[in-house]
Design an enzyme around this catalytic site. Structure first.
Site, PDB file in Angstrom:
ATOM      1  N   HIS A 179     -24.361  57.129  -8.739  1.00 55.50           N
ATOM      2  CA  HIS A 179     -24.525  58.112  -7.659  1.00 55.50           C
ATOM      3  C   HIS A 179     -23.484  59.223  -7.818  1.00 55.50           C
ATOM      4  O   HIS A 179     -23.806  60.414  -7.764  1.00 55.50           O
ATOM      5  CB  HIS A 179     -24.373  57.432  -6.296  1.00 55.50           C
ATOM      6  CG  HIS A 179     -24.131  58.373  -5.154  1.00 55.50           C
ATOM      7  ND1 HIS A 179     -25.108  59.196  -4.640  1.00 55.50           N
ATOM      8  CD2 HIS A 179     -23.014  58.638  -4.425  1.00 55.50           C
ATOM      9  CE1 HIS A 179     -24.605  59.916  -3.649  1.00 55.50           C
ATOM     10  NE2 HIS A 179     -23.328  59.610  -3.494  1.00 55.50           N
TER      11      HIS A 179
ATOM     12  N   TYR B 151     -12.089  70.790  -7.619  1.00 55.29           N
ATOM     13  CA  TYR B 151     -12.038  72.202  -7.225  1.00 55.29           C
ATOM     14  C   TYR B 151     -13.097  73.018  -7.938  1.00 55.29           C
ATOM     15  O   TYR B 151     -13.510  74.066  -7.455  1.00 55.29           O
ATOM     16  CB  TYR B 151     -10.639  72.772  -7.463  1.00 55.29           C
ATOM     17  CG  TYR B 151      -9.637  72.196  -6.492  1.00 55.29           C
ATOM     18  CD1 TYR B 151     -10.062  71.371  -5.466  1.00 55.29           C
ATOM     19  CD2 TYR B 151      -8.292  72.468  -6.569  1.00 55.29           C
ATOM     20  CE1 TYR B 151      -9.177  70.830  -4.562  1.00 55.29           C
ATOM     21  CE2 TYR B 151      -7.390  71.931  -5.666  1.00 55.29           C
ATOM     22  CZ  TYR B 151      -7.845  71.111  -4.665  1.00 55.29           C
ATOM     23  OH  TYR B 151      -6.976  70.575  -3.770  1.00 55.29           O
TER      24      TYR B 151
ATOM     25  N   LYS C 234      -7.782  80.649   3.636  1.00 56.79           N
ATOM     26  CA  LYS C 234      -9.224  80.848   3.528  1.00 56.79           C
ATOM     27  C   LYS C 234      -9.929  80.568   4.848  1.00 56.79           C
ATOM     28  O   LYS C 234     -10.745  81.370   5.319  1.00 56.79           O
ATOM     29  CB  LYS C 234      -9.789  79.956   2.433  1.00 56.79           C
ATOM     30  CG  LYS C 234      -9.486  80.500   1.074  1.00 56.79           C
ATOM     31  CD  LYS C 234     -10.123  79.668  -0.004  1.00 56.79           C
ATOM     32  CE  LYS C 234     -10.148  80.445  -1.296  1.00 56.79           C
ATOM     33  NZ  LYS C 234     -11.076  81.589  -1.276  1.00 56.79           N
TER      34      LYS C 234
ATOM     35  N   SER D 205     -21.710  71.229 -22.506  1.00 63.28           N
ATOM     36  CA  SER D 205     -22.536  72.112 -21.685  1.00 63.28           C
ATOM     37  C   SER D 205     -21.669  72.938 -20.742  1.00 63.28           C
ATOM     38  O   SER D 205     -21.816  74.160 -20.638  1.00 63.28           O
ATOM     39  CB  SER D 205     -23.537  71.266 -20.891  1.00 63.28           C
ATOM     40  OG  SER D 205     -24.044  71.991 -19.816  1.00 63.28           O
ATOM     41  N   SER D 206     -20.736  72.261 -20.056  1.00 65.22           N
ATOM     42  CA  SER D 206     -19.900  72.971 -19.078  1.00 65.22           C
ATOM     43  C   SER D 206     -19.022  74.008 -19.756  1.00 65.22           C
ATOM     44  O   SER D 206     -18.832  75.106 -19.221  1.00 65.22           O
ATOM     45  CB  SER D 206     -19.001  71.992 -18.328  1.00 65.22           C
ATOM     46  OG  SER D 206     -19.762  71.144 -17.541  1.00 65.22           O
TER      47      SER D 206
ATOM     48  N   GLU E 155     -11.388  69.153 -11.422  1.00 67.55           N
ATOM     49  CA  GLU E 155     -12.836  68.954 -11.338  1.00 67.55           C
ATOM     50  C   GLU E 155     -13.340  69.059  -9.896  1.00 67.55           C
ATOM     51  O   GLU E 155     -14.366  69.676  -9.635  1.00 67.55           O
ATOM     52  CB  GLU E 155     -13.212  67.596 -11.936  1.00 67.55           C
ATOM     53  CG  GLU E 155     -14.621  67.112 -11.659  1.00 67.55           C
ATOM     54  CD  GLU E 155     -15.694  67.970 -12.289  1.00 67.55           C
ATOM     55  OE1 GLU E 155     -15.416  68.601 -13.327  1.00 67.55           O
ATOM     56  OE2 GLU E 155     -16.810  68.025 -11.731  1.00 67.55           O
TER      57      GLU E 155
ATOM     58  N   SER F  80     -17.848  83.009   1.429  1.00 62.90           N
ATOM     59  CA  SER F  80     -17.225  84.323   1.617  1.00 62.90           C
ATOM     60  C   SER F  80     -18.216  85.452   1.398  1.00 62.90           C
ATOM     61  O   SER F  80     -17.969  86.581   1.808  1.00 62.90           O
ATOM     62  CB  SER F  80     -16.055  84.504   0.643  1.00 62.90           C
ATOM     63  OG  SER F  80     -15.179  83.421   0.733  1.00 62.90           O
TER      64      SER F  80
ATOM     65  N   THR G 276      -5.540  77.081   1.282  1.00 61.37           N
ATOM     66  CA  THR G 276      -6.789  76.674   1.913  1.00 61.37           C
ATOM     67  C   THR G 276      -6.813  77.130   3.365  1.00 61.37           C
ATOM     68  O   THR G 276      -7.846  77.585   3.880  1.00 61.37           O
ATOM     69  CB  THR G 276      -6.960  75.143   1.829  1.00 61.37           C
ATOM     70  OG1 THR G 276      -6.638  74.728   0.505  1.00 61.37           O
ATOM     71  CG2 THR G 276      -8.375  74.736   2.136  1.00 61.37           C
TER      72      THR G 276
ATOM     73  N   TRP H 230     -16.957  55.952 -11.018  1.00 62.18           N
ATOM     74  CA  TRP H 230     -17.177  57.158 -11.825  1.00 62.18           C
ATOM     75  C   TRP H 230     -15.923  57.538 -12.593  1.00 62.18           C
ATOM     76  O   TRP H 230     -16.006  58.309 -13.548  1.00 62.18           O
ATOM     77  CB  TRP H 230     -17.629  58.323 -10.944  1.00 62.18           C
ATOM     78  CG  TRP H 230     -16.541  59.054 -10.227  1.00 62.18           C
ATOM     79  CD1 TRP H 230     -15.852  58.610  -9.138  1.00 62.18           C
ATOM     80  CD2 TRP H 230     -16.012  60.347 -10.531  1.00 62.18           C
ATOM     81  NE1 TRP H 230     -14.926  59.550  -8.750  1.00 62.18           N
ATOM     82  CE2 TRP H 230     -15.011  60.639  -9.580  1.00 62.18           C
ATOM     83  CE3 TRP H 230     -16.274  61.304 -11.503  1.00 62.18           C
ATOM     84  CZ2 TRP H 230     -14.276  61.822  -9.593  1.00 62.18           C
ATOM     85  CZ3 TRP H 230     -15.541  62.480 -11.502  1.00 62.18           C
ATOM     86  CH2 TRP H 230     -14.562  62.730 -10.553  1.00 62.18           C
TER      87      TRP H 230
ATOM     88  N   ARG I 161     -13.747  50.230  -0.389  1.00 68.15           N
ATOM     89  CA  ARG I 161     -14.919  50.883  -0.951  1.00 68.15           C
ATOM     90  C   ARG I 161     -15.439  50.086  -2.143  1.00 68.15           C
ATOM     91  O   ARG I 161     -14.771  49.184  -2.630  1.00 68.15           O
ATOM     92  CB  ARG I 161     -14.567  52.309  -1.375  1.00 68.15           C
ATOM     93  CG  ARG I 161     -13.582  52.354  -2.531  1.00 68.15           C
ATOM     94  CD  ARG I 161     -12.999  53.732  -2.747  1.00 68.15           C
ATOM     95  NE  ARG I 161     -13.934  54.644  -3.390  1.00 68.15           N
ATOM     96  CZ  ARG I 161     -13.565  55.663  -4.183  1.00 68.15           C
ATOM     97  NH1 ARG I 161     -12.286  55.892  -4.433  1.00 68.15           N
ATOM     98  NH2 ARG I 161     -14.458  56.453  -4.722  1.00 68.15           N
TER      99      ARG I 161
ATOM    100  N   ASP J  35     -27.654  91.096 -18.359  1.00 63.65           N
ATOM    101  CA  ASP J  35     -27.902  89.650 -18.514  1.00 63.65           C
ATOM    102  C   ASP J  35     -26.544  88.980 -18.675  1.00 63.65           C
ATOM    103  O   ASP J  35     -25.512  89.643 -18.540  1.00 63.65           O
ATOM    104  CB  ASP J  35     -28.783  89.375 -19.749  1.00 63.65           C
ATOM    105  CG  ASP J  35     -29.545  88.051 -19.615  1.00 63.65           C
ATOM    106  OD1 ASP J  35     -28.880  87.011 -19.462  1.00 63.65           O
ATOM    107  OD2 ASP J  35     -30.782  88.064 -19.642  1.00 63.65           O
TER     108      ASP J  35
ATOM    109  N   HIS K  26      -8.719  66.188 -10.801  1.00 61.02           N
ATOM    110  CA  HIS K  26      -8.402  67.006  -9.638  1.00 61.02           C
ATOM    111  C   HIS K  26      -8.909  68.434  -9.791  1.00 61.02           C
ATOM    112  O   HIS K  26      -9.585  68.933  -8.893  1.00 61.02           O
ATOM    113  CB  HIS K  26      -6.933  66.945  -9.230  1.00 61.02           C
ATOM    114  CG  HIS K  26      -6.840  67.376  -7.805  1.00 61.02           C
ATOM    115  ND1 HIS K  26      -7.252  66.585  -6.762  1.00 61.02           N
ATOM    116  CD2 HIS K  26      -6.520  68.561  -7.266  1.00 61.02           C
ATOM    117  CE1 HIS K  26      -7.172  67.253  -5.630  1.00 61.02           C
ATOM    118  NE2 HIS K  26      -6.723  68.469  -5.902  1.00 61.02           N
TER     119      HIS K  26
ATOM    120  N   HIS L  22      -1.636  62.307  -7.039  1.00 62.77           N
ATOM    121  CA  HIS L  22      -1.856  61.863  -5.646  1.00 62.77           C
ATOM    122  C   HIS L  22      -3.078  60.958  -5.551  1.00 62.77           C
ATOM    123  O   HIS L  22      -3.316  60.364  -4.507  1.00 62.77           O
ATOM    124  CB  HIS L  22      -1.933  63.055  -4.669  1.00 62.77           C
ATOM    125  CG  HIS L  22      -3.127  63.941  -4.844  1.00 62.77           C
ATOM    126  ND1 HIS L  22      -3.077  65.293  -4.661  1.00 62.77           N
ATOM    127  CD2 HIS L  22      -4.410  63.682  -5.187  1.00 62.77           C
ATOM    128  CE1 HIS L  22      -4.271  65.821  -4.870  1.00 62.77           C
ATOM    129  NE2 HIS L  22      -5.086  64.856  -5.205  1.00 62.77           N
ATOM    130  N   HIS L  23      -3.848  60.858  -6.632  1.00 60.57           N
ATOM    131  CA  HIS L  23      -4.940  59.883  -6.670  1.00 60.57           C
ATOM    132  C   HIS L  23      -4.423  58.503  -7.066  1.00 60.57           C
ATOM    133  O   HIS L  23      -5.198  57.566  -7.134  1.00 60.57           O
ATOM    134  CB  HIS L  23      -5.999  60.332  -7.676  1.00 60.57           C
ATOM    135  CG  HIS L  23      -6.664  61.622  -7.317  1.00 60.57           C
ATOM    136  ND1 HIS L  23      -7.805  61.690  -6.557  1.00 60.57           N
ATOM    137  CD2 HIS L  23      -6.332  62.908  -7.586  1.00 60.57           C
ATOM    138  CE1 HIS L  23      -8.156  62.967  -6.387  1.00 60.57           C
ATOM    139  NE2 HIS L  23      -7.273  63.713  -7.005  1.00 60.57           N
TER     140      HIS L  23
END
Lengths: 287, 537
Positions: free
Chosen positions: B80, B260, B334, B172-173, B258, B271, B331, B145, B453, B109, B256, B305-306
């Site tokens: 998932h 963002y 924003k 790809s990315s 990722e 915005s 943040t 994941w 979890r 283009d 991390h 921090h993870h």
């Protein structure tokens, strides 16, 4: 460059689909091979062949278009930006393995030896392990081995690669000064030095495996040594093939002083491979 | 191919229409076609990943084992996440980038059209390789994941396929990101200076840099998993001098930034939409740009921090705690700016605006729970509980997903020339916004009470909130079929009302895309525009 003002936008592209298929079949084949499925190697061969055909076709297409003056200056800038940021992504890829070398050598091996927060680890798990580098860890994984010295083949390879950077720049000067002869000679020298490097590295690996007991499985030293030098060697091969294509095109009379993106891209890539090697020579061999 | 080249070696080639038939989609180099491919693929994967979430919520509806085996349950949580991150959210934003960036900056283009085609098809290949693992011996990856060793090395036949799929997704990315950077730097119309670009373009530029910096890092990490499993290396094995925690450091150095990568384009779309419906310029355009860049920079220096509970030295705990809290500043800028944009605006509440406003509020909740977890000693309590699940789903579902929905409603009339059904759109919004809170808010309580979890069963005291959460999940899941209906309906004609070029009142003052016909012709801005809209500044 071309007097055509419009930014060239192709209408259809058939090579990307073949590229995708080739890449995917190769990787799926490799995965099958790792799982011990018989079809794996066959898939790898088919996929890789498709990939080679794609490379040849796509390069030919780009070269033809470039020589017929379809790319204006702005297109050239796009290609240069693309190559530049591609090389940046490659730098990040190598950074992972350099980082791994730093982390294991300065942190995890030291913790296993009891430093800092690792005192209990050492006492309870491996009380007799002394943190040194090179090491294959407290489990003596892969058995006894001899580390690779810096001053034999690796030093010769350093000289080879540095000289190849010089010959590459000499070839570039030849291109800019419209000295086709100098361009071709410089490129031949660069390509020969490049493949010579790979050959010497093959000798080095052979010696490591047969005489020094040093393999990919020799604990963290073997892992980092072969991963770093192996991926670098792969990139030398790619760079040398890239330069060979540029050489082939130079012989055919391609490239002008104001329009030679492929040469520049190959040269940038070659210098990048060169700089990575200097990092390797210092951090893997010397220190 | 050379024949084709010769055929098109003229100045008239911009007037070409699309190829005929199905082949068009395989060989296209048109940014609009490729944008459509990305968006359709992302929507399909959204439902695939959503179906997996339904399996998870069905199993958790009541305590005890109901429907699936624990191994399969864990495969579902893992897949998932991977499908939603790499198959739905990221491709959806790349699709928006393909469609909108050239139109927003006045370019004919994308800069590298052939590579654009390849990045899409490599993405499809990567996701298919990943999906194929569901049918393999030993099941799909089930270690989460994050693919942490040593657990993930116990995966069966799926492991090398999952690893190579990560490589393909990374290729790809990176190709997509390089294309976006070259397009934004090299293809802007004269007068479209960097500080006049719509915020969506800015956020994507910064996101693209994050992508090329961290996707290779993830590729390197999984390559080491591969060699540890199959080639005898010991990168993540202490017996050989390696360290499993090393994987976590590398992974989160990727991971991390990722997250963002998924949220910065979200900010960009918000915005872009909010000023149009508030009928005011964006408040603090410059500060929005700088805040985005700051968030991107900070994302590289907060990864551990993870890993607060992994056993880091105290200095590490403190550093990563404070560095993480710093992110609240840009943040906060924003969120303040979005609010200030709406302040005293002549607001109307069409579906895109509704989704955007709810994004501002619900994303802020997700941000606050993030701050709670940034506090290392508190995190020891919440770590690996449903609290973190609630946190990141608040930052992804009512934030990224809602903004993707908003983008769909906002730009579908432009893309198709047809108006969507506003009534059904609003119904979709209200069902989504209510059910998403029923779904995720109780998970905060479950987490604080200690429910872990990634476990298919739980103690009976968690039963009530889980049932409520699952009910919210089912309503949310079914509600999304309304969006599918609206997309299909709008493509097929929608309300039958023909939309104007600007679609939304005065939108042409906010962005170049609204100066084009709806739908825009196959090739746009083959000659650059002369007037640059600046109402968003």
């Amino acid at each position: 460059m071309s007097t055509n003002n419009a930014y060239y936008i192709p209408h259809r592209a058939t090579w990307p689909i073949l590229a995708t298929l080739g890449l995917t079949i190769t990787l799926a084949g490799f995965a099958n091979y790792l799982n011990g499925v018989a079809i794996g190697p066959v898939m790898m061969v088919i996929g890789f062949a498709a990939f080679i055909v794609m490379l040849a076709g796509w390069f030919t297409l780009q070269a033809t278009e470039s020589e017929s003056g379809m790319y204006n200056t702005q297109v050239g800038i796009s290609y240069r930006m693309g190559m530049m940021w591609f090389i940046f992504s490659e730098i990040m890829f190598f950074a992972v393995f350099f980082g791994t070398l730093w982390y294991t050598r300065n942190l995890s091996v030291q913790w296993l030896g009891g430093e800092g927060v690792g005192a209990a680890t050492k006492e309870l798990l491996w009380p007799s392990f002394e943190a040194n580098w090179p090491t294959n860890g407290p489990g003596n994984v892969g058995g006894e081995f001899e580390p690779m010295g810096a001053w034999g083949l690796p030093f010769i390879n350093t000289l080879i690669l540095l000289s190849s950077g010089v010959t590459c720049t000499w070839a570039h000067h030849g291109l800019l000064a419209k000295k086709r002869d100098q361009l071709i000679k410089g490129l031949i020298a660069t390509v020969v030095l490049g493949f010579l490097f790979v050959l010497f590295q093959a000798f080095e690996y052979h010696e490591a495996y047969t005489e020094m007991g040093l393999t990919l499985g020799s604990g963290i030293y073997g892992s980092t040594f072969f991963m770093l030098t192996g991926f670098h060697g792969l990139h030398v091969c790619i760079g040398a093939i890239f330069l060979s294509v540029v050489l082939f095109r130079s012989v055919k009379g391609h490239f002008k002083p104001e329009n030679h993106f492929a040469f520049e891209a190959a040269a940038w890539y070659w210098h990048f491979v060169d700089v990575v090697w200097l990092g390797l020579f210092i951090f893997v061999y010397l220190m | 191919m050379s024949a084709v080249v010769a055929e098109h070696d003229d100045h008239e080639h911009h007037d070409h229409g699309p190829e005929k038939g199905l082949l068009r989609w395989f060989v296209t180099t048109n940014h609009k076609d490729i944008g459509t491919l990305y968006l359709v693929f992302a929507l399909a994967m959204f439902f695939v990943g959503g179906a997996m979430a339904m399996v998870i919520r069905a199993e958790l509806f009541e305590p005890g084992m109901q429907f699936v085996q624990p191994q399969f349950f864990n495969s579902m949580t893992t897949m998932h996440a991977l499908v939603m991150v790499f198959g739905a959210v990221m491709p959806a934003f790349v699709g928006l980038a393909n469609w909108m960036i050239p139109m927003m900056i006045g370019a004919p283009d994308m800069a590298l059209p052939r590579m654009n085609n390849m990045s899409f098809w490599v993405l499809v290949a990567g996701v298919l390789l990943l999906a194929s693992t569901l049918f393999m011996e030993g099941g799909a990856p089930a270690g989460g994941w994050t693919l942490y060793p040593p657990l993930v090395l116990q995966t069966g036949d799926a492991l090398p396929f999952a690893i190579f799929s990560v490589h393909l997704l990374g290729i790809s990315s990176i190709m997509g990101a390089i294309n976006i950077i070259a397009t934004i730097f090299n293809m802007r119309a004269p007068g479209m200076t960097l500080m006049k670009m719509p915020l969506f373009v800015w956020t994507w530029l910064i996101t693209a840099f994050l992508l090329i910096a961290v996707m290779p890092v993830f590729a390197g990490a999984v390559t080491m998993l591969l060699t540890d499993k199959f080639f005898g290396t010991t990168f993540f094995d202490a017996a050989g001098g390696g360290d499993p925690v090393l994987y976590q450091h590398i992974f989160w150095f990727f991971g991390h930034p990722e997250v963002y990568i998924m949220i910065l384009p979200t900010f960009g779309v918000a915005s872009t939409i909010i000023p149009v419906f508030a009928r005011k310029p964006l408040f603090g355009y410059n500060s929005m740009v700088y805040a985005t860049a700051s968030i991107a920079f900070l994302s590289f220096i907060v990864w551990a921090h993870h890993m607060f509970t992994v056993g880091m030295p105290m200095a590490g705990e403190l550093y990563f705690m404070y560095a993480t809290m710093l992110i609240a500043i840009p943040t906060g800028v924003k969120v303040f700016n979005w609010t200030a944009t709406m302040w005293k605006g002549a607001m109307t509440f069409e579906t895109p605006m509704l989704f955007s406003i709810s994004f501002v509020i619900l994303f802020t909740i997700g941000g606050f729970t993030g701050l709670m977890m940034a506090i290392a000693p508190s995190d020891f309590q919440y770590h690996d509980t449903y609290f973190i699940v609630a946190h990141f789903h608040y930052t992804l579902v009512p934030a990224s997903i809602f903004i993707l929905m908003a983008a769909g409603y906002y730009w579908l009339p432009k893309w198709t020339g047809n108006m969507y059904n506003e009534k059904i759109g609003q119904l979709h919004f209200w069902l989504s916004v209510v059910s998403v809170n029923i779904l995720f808010f109780p998970q905060h309580f479950l987490g604080l009470a200690g429910m872990p979890r990634r476990i298919p069963d739980y103690a009976v005291q968690f039963a009530d909130w889980n049932m409520i959460s699952s009910i919210g999940g089912f309503i949310f899941g079914v509600s999304q079929l309304l969006f599918l209906y609206i997309v299909v309906d709008t493509i097929r004609g929608g309300t039958g009302e023909k939309v104007t070029d600007e679609v939304w009142e005065d939108a042409h003052k906010h962005g170049l895309e609204w100066t084009l016909p709806s739908p825009p012709p196959y090739h746009t801005f083959t000659t650059p525009p002369t007037v640059i809209p600046t109402e968003h500044l």
